[in-house]
Design an enzyme around this catalytic site. Structure first.
Site, PDB file in Angstrom:
ATOM      1  N   GLU A 148      21.254  -6.672   7.474  1.00 30.81           N
ATOM      2  CA  GLU A 148      21.186  -5.416   6.704  1.00 30.81           C
ATOM      3  C   GLU A 148      19.953  -4.595   7.064  1.00 30.81           C
ATOM      4  O   GLU A 148      19.105  -4.329   6.210  1.00 30.81           O
ATOM      5  CB  GLU A 148      21.125  -5.747   5.204  1.00 30.81           C
ATOM      6  CG  GLU A 148      22.259  -6.570   4.691  1.00 30.81           C
ATOM      7  CD  GLU A 148      22.060  -6.990   3.240  1.00 30.81           C
ATOM      8  OE1 GLU A 148      20.932  -6.909   2.705  1.00 30.81           O
ATOM      9  OE2 GLU A 148      23.056  -7.416   2.633  1.00 30.81           O
ATOM     10  N   PRO A 149      19.819  -4.194   8.306  1.00 28.60           N
ATOM     11  CA  PRO A 149      18.631  -3.401   8.631  1.00 28.60           C
ATOM     12  C   PRO A 149      18.698  -1.996   8.042  1.00 28.60           C
ATOM     13  O   PRO A 149      19.760  -1.376   8.013  1.00 28.60           O
ATOM     14  CB  PRO A 149      18.659  -3.334  10.167  1.00 28.60           C
ATOM     15  CG  PRO A 149      20.078  -3.561  10.547  1.00 28.60           C
ATOM     16  CD  PRO A 149      20.728  -4.353   9.456  1.00 28.60           C
ATOM     17  N   GLY A 150      17.571  -1.525   7.569  1.00 23.55           N
ATOM     18  CA  GLY A 150      17.458  -0.139   7.119  1.00 23.55           C
ATOM     19  C   GLY A 150      16.460   0.560   8.033  1.00 23.55           C
ATOM     20  O   GLY A 150      16.797   1.390   8.865  1.00 23.55           O
ATOM     21  N   ARG A 151      15.195   0.124   7.910  1.00 24.09           N
ATOM     22  CA  ARG A 151      14.096   0.729   8.660  1.00 24.09           C
ATOM     23  C   ARG A 151      14.366   0.734  10.172  1.00 24.09           C
ATOM     24  O   ARG A 151      14.103   1.724  10.839  1.00 24.09           O
ATOM     25  CB  ARG A 151      12.818  -0.085   8.373  1.00 24.09           C
ATOM     26  CG  ARG A 151      11.540   0.542   8.859  1.00 24.09           C
ATOM     27  CD  ARG A 151      10.373  -0.451   8.722  1.00 24.09           C
ATOM     28  NE  ARG A 151      10.300  -1.088   7.438  1.00 24.09           N
ATOM     29  CZ  ARG A 151       9.651  -0.611   6.378  1.00 24.09           C
ATOM     30  NH1 ARG A 151       9.004   0.527   6.462  1.00 24.09           N
ATOM     31  NH2 ARG A 151       9.657  -1.279   5.236  1.00 24.09           N
TER      32      ARG A 151
ATOM     33  N   TYR B  37       1.572   2.239  -0.191  1.00 24.74           N
ATOM     34  CA  TYR B  37       1.310   0.970   0.491  1.00 24.74           C
ATOM     35  C   TYR B  37       0.087   1.034   1.412  1.00 24.74           C
ATOM     36  O   TYR B  37      -0.189   0.080   2.131  1.00 24.74           O
ATOM     37  CB  TYR B  37       2.502   0.564   1.373  1.00 24.74           C
ATOM     38  CG  TYR B  37       3.848   0.622   0.704  1.00 24.74           C
ATOM     39  CD1 TYR B  37       4.165  -0.233  -0.365  1.00 24.74           C
ATOM     40  CD2 TYR B  37       4.828   1.511   1.129  1.00 24.74           C
ATOM     41  CE1 TYR B  37       5.410  -0.190  -0.970  1.00 24.74           C
ATOM     42  CE2 TYR B  37       6.077   1.557   0.531  1.00 24.74           C
ATOM     43  CZ  TYR B  37       6.358   0.711  -0.522  1.00 24.74           C
ATOM     44  OH  TYR B  37       7.589   0.755  -1.108  1.00 24.74           O
TER      45      TYR B  37
ATOM     46  N   CYS C  42      -2.146  16.865  -6.951  1.00 25.51           N
ATOM     47  CA  CYS C  42      -3.408  16.766  -7.682  1.00 25.51           C
ATOM     48  C   CYS C  42      -3.772  15.324  -8.014  1.00 25.51           C
ATOM     49  O   CYS C  42      -3.825  14.941  -9.191  1.00 25.51           O
ATOM     50  CB  CYS C  42      -3.326  17.607  -8.944  1.00 25.51           C
ATOM     51  SG  CYS C  42      -3.454  19.341  -8.536  1.00 25.51           S
ATOM     52  N   GLU C  43      -3.931  14.533  -7.013  1.00 21.42           N
ATOM     53  CA  GLU C  43      -4.409  13.158  -7.180  1.00 21.42           C
ATOM     54  C   GLU C  43      -5.229  12.782  -5.947  1.00 21.42           C
ATOM     55  O   GLU C  43      -4.856  13.136  -4.823  1.00 21.42           O
ATOM     56  CB  GLU C  43      -3.243  12.175  -7.306  1.00 21.42           C
ATOM     57  CG  GLU C  43      -2.417  12.397  -8.552  1.00 21.42           C
ATOM     58  CD  GLU C  43      -1.780  11.128  -9.102  1.00 21.42           C
ATOM     59  OE1 GLU C  43      -2.273  10.026  -8.808  1.00 21.42           O
ATOM     60  OE2 GLU C  43      -0.798  11.291  -9.832  1.00 21.42           O
TER      61      GLU C  43
HETATM   62  N1  LLP Z   1      18.654  -5.670   2.138  1.00 22.62           N
HETATM   63  C1  LLP Z   1      18.098  -5.686   0.912  1.00 22.62           C
HETATM   64  C2  LLP Z   1      18.711  -6.503  -0.125  1.00 22.62           C
HETATM   65  C3  LLP Z   1      16.930  -4.955   0.665  1.00 22.62           C
HETATM   66  O1  LLP Z   1      16.387  -4.992  -0.546  1.00 22.62           O
HETATM   67  C4  LLP Z   1      16.342  -4.175   1.689  1.00 22.62           C
HETATM   68  C5  LLP Z   1      15.123  -3.396   1.461  1.00 22.62           C
HETATM   69  C6  LLP Z   1      16.977  -4.164   2.945  1.00 22.62           C
HETATM   70  C7  LLP Z   1      18.127  -4.935   3.138  1.00 22.62           C
HETATM   71  C8  LLP Z   1      16.466  -3.350   4.111  1.00 22.62           C
HETATM   72  O2  LLP Z   1      15.192  -3.685   4.499  1.00 22.62           O
HETATM   73  P1  LLP Z   1      14.609  -3.044   5.866  1.00 22.62           P
HETATM   74  O3  LLP Z   1      15.490  -3.495   6.999  1.00 22.62           O
HETATM   75  O4  LLP Z   1      14.656  -1.574   5.732  1.00 22.62           O
HETATM   76  O5  LLP Z   1      13.240  -3.569   5.971  1.00 22.62           O
HETATM   77  N2  LLP Z   1       9.875   1.137   0.373  1.00 22.62           N
HETATM   78  C9  LLP Z   1       9.410   0.116   1.273  1.00 22.62           C
HETATM   79  C10 LLP Z   1      10.529  -0.788   1.733  1.00 22.62           C
HETATM   80  C11 LLP Z   1      11.307  -1.424   0.611  1.00 22.62           C
HETATM   81  C12 LLP Z   1      12.488  -2.222   1.090  1.00 22.62           C
HETATM   82  C13 LLP Z   1      13.379  -2.592  -0.042  1.00 22.62           C
HETATM   83  N3  LLP Z   1      14.507  -3.392   0.347  1.00 22.62           N
HETATM   84  C14 LLP Z   1       8.677   0.787   2.445  1.00 22.62           C
HETATM   85  O6  LLP Z   1       8.563   2.014   2.472  1.00 22.62           O
HETATM   86  O7  LLP Z   1       8.163   0.098   3.303  1.00 22.62           O
END
Ligand code: LLP
Length: 428
Positions: A282-285, A324, A351-352
């Site tokens: 499940e990649p997002g980033r 972060y 304003c922070e």
């Molecule tokens: N699967 C699940 C169940 C998740 O909770 C997440 C991310 C992903 C997949 C995807 O993770 P990735 O491949 O994108 O690393 N806001 C933070 C990242 C929070 C991620 C939350 N869950 C940031 O800006 O670094």
């Protein structure tokens, strides 16, 4: 530096064949620019890295990273599924054309209403607690639903402690010691078991903890199969694949990473006689992170006790540096290759005091009116933005082959006021 900074014949920053300076002139700032080709290439790279070693691979794009409908359409065309974290994301994914069977819903601390929404949508429901299992059973017919469970493999990793989602401090998942019990209970209740899941954290560039999680999840899957006599259609290792943000960080060697994981996967399938379940990630980033830049104008150069460049974006636009302490690389859009001649703080317009994009950042000369480009703004960027300080959210454009299209209009003050009601007695 392990990420690309492209320039055109004018020496300006180029993205998807478009000129950053021209985009800013045409659409205004702050402006998110999303490169379609990069998203497609990232998807293809990760898919082929894994599918070379194991045919039955499914990618569930974690759309929390970027829920823009155009981005989701691109990924639907590429053959991705969706990891959705809320009813809103399920709704968005369905609207973007994903089939319910291609959506896995991994909520946490879910309400009955949310479970009902997911059940009625027909998506795979990935449960996170005994409580959710029992409540789901009260509101739906278990025979009609496909479920899986998220397991906490007691190992976590991530670029920041807030982004570690496995291990004993984590609120996520079922304790691995209770995995067999919850699967057996679900079968007794009449559920169709679809698979097993874990996700240990986000922003992982070191394969080691990920491998540990794979190993543990496979051992748990083995126990579920052998002790519980349960077959699994899929095994999902979650997301977390990192990308370089700083010039010093190195790209994940995705070919090697995929090979190590699939080798371990295949060995464990044999060891426990698990058959050939679909392997999911499940990649997002990794898919959208480096595909966008944020364009923002310098409106103020200020020599106070320190030197500041003040820009027209803030942590309402891009939260990661404030939240972060994340590094995002920044260049001056009309001279991306210029030598650094100073160190300067780059501050937003909120304003922070914490509204800083960079402290003591080596930069070339910057003047008022210059356009800055903030890199790696595709993941958890717009999707974490807000209207704090009553600032309308930024515009998003999609670029491809030298063309740009608006895929999200800039918000107006009216949008910021939407849904508010002033009681009539206060109007007098
Ligand atoms: N699967 C699940 C169940 C998740 O909770 C997440 C991310 C992903 C997949 C995807 O993770 P990735 O491949 O994108 O690393 N806001 C933070 C990242 C929070 C991620 C939350 N869950 C940031 O800006 O670094």
């Amino acid at each position: 530096m392990d990420f690309d900074i492209e320039t055109n014949e004018k020496g300006n920053l180029s993205i998807g064949g478009t000129d950053a300076m021209e985009l800013a002139k045409r659409y205004g700032t702050p402006l998110y620019v999303i490169d379609e080709e990069k998203i497609r290439n990232n998807y293809k790279r990760v898919y082929s890295a894994f599918s070379t070693h194991y045919k039955d691979i499914k990618i569930f794009y974690a759309c929390k990273a970027n829920t823009n409908l155009a981005v989701m359409r691109v990924l639907e065309q590429e053959g991705s599924g969706i990891d959705a974290v809320s009813p809103g994301e399920i709704y968005t994914a369905l609207l973007a054309g994903f089939e319910p069977e291609g959506i896995i819903y991994t909520g946490n601390n879910v309400t009955d209403k949310e479970l009902k929404f997911a059940a009625e949508s027909g998506v795979i429901i990935n449960l996170d607690s005994f409580s959710a299992l029992h409540r789901l059973t009260r509101i739906c017919d278990p025979n009609e639903i496909k479920i899986s469970f998220r397991i906490n493999p007691k190992v976590g990793a991530g670029h920041h402690e807030h982004c570690i989602t496995g291990g004993e401090l984590s609120k996520f998942g079922i304790m691995e010691e209770e995995a067999v019990e919850i699967y057996q209970r679900a079968v007794d209740m009449g559920y169709n078991i679809a698979g097993i899941h874990t996700h240990i954290g986000s922003g992982i560039l070191d394969p080691e903890p990920f491998m540990l999680a794979v190993e543990t999840l496979m051992d748990v899957a083995g126990r579920i199969h052998q002790e519980g006599n349960i077959d699994l259609e899929f095994i999902d290792f979650g997301g977390g694949l990192g990308i370089p943000y700083t010039p010093q960080e190195k790209k994940l060697d995705i070919q090697n990473f995929a090979k190590e994981i699939t080798d371990l996967y295949k060995n464990k399938l044999n060891e426990y006689d698990l058959g050939k379940p679909t392997m999911c990630i499940e990649p997002g980033r990794y898919i959208v992170g480096d595909a966008s830049i944020l364009l923002t104008k310098v409106n103020t150069i200020k020599q106070s006790y320190r030197k500041f460049a003040g820009i027209d974006a803030g942590f309402n636009t891009l939260l990661r540096p404030s939240m972060y302490g994340s590094y995002h690389h920044i260049v001056v859009a009309n001279k991306p290759d210029a030598e650094n001649t100073q160190t300067i703080d780059i501050a937003g317009n909120i304003c922070e005091s914490g509204d800083l994009f960079a402290r003591d950042r080596p930069m070339p000369e910057i003047k008022e009116g210059d356009l800055l480009a903030i890199f790696n703004a595709g993941a958890y960027a717009f999707s974490m933005s807000s209207q704090y300080n009553s600032r309308p959210k930024a515009m998003e454009v999609l670029v491809n082959n030298g063309e740009s299209e608006v895929v999200r209009e800039r918000e107006t003050f009216a949008d910021v006021l939407t849904n508010q009601n002033v009681p009539v007695r206060l109007l007098k």
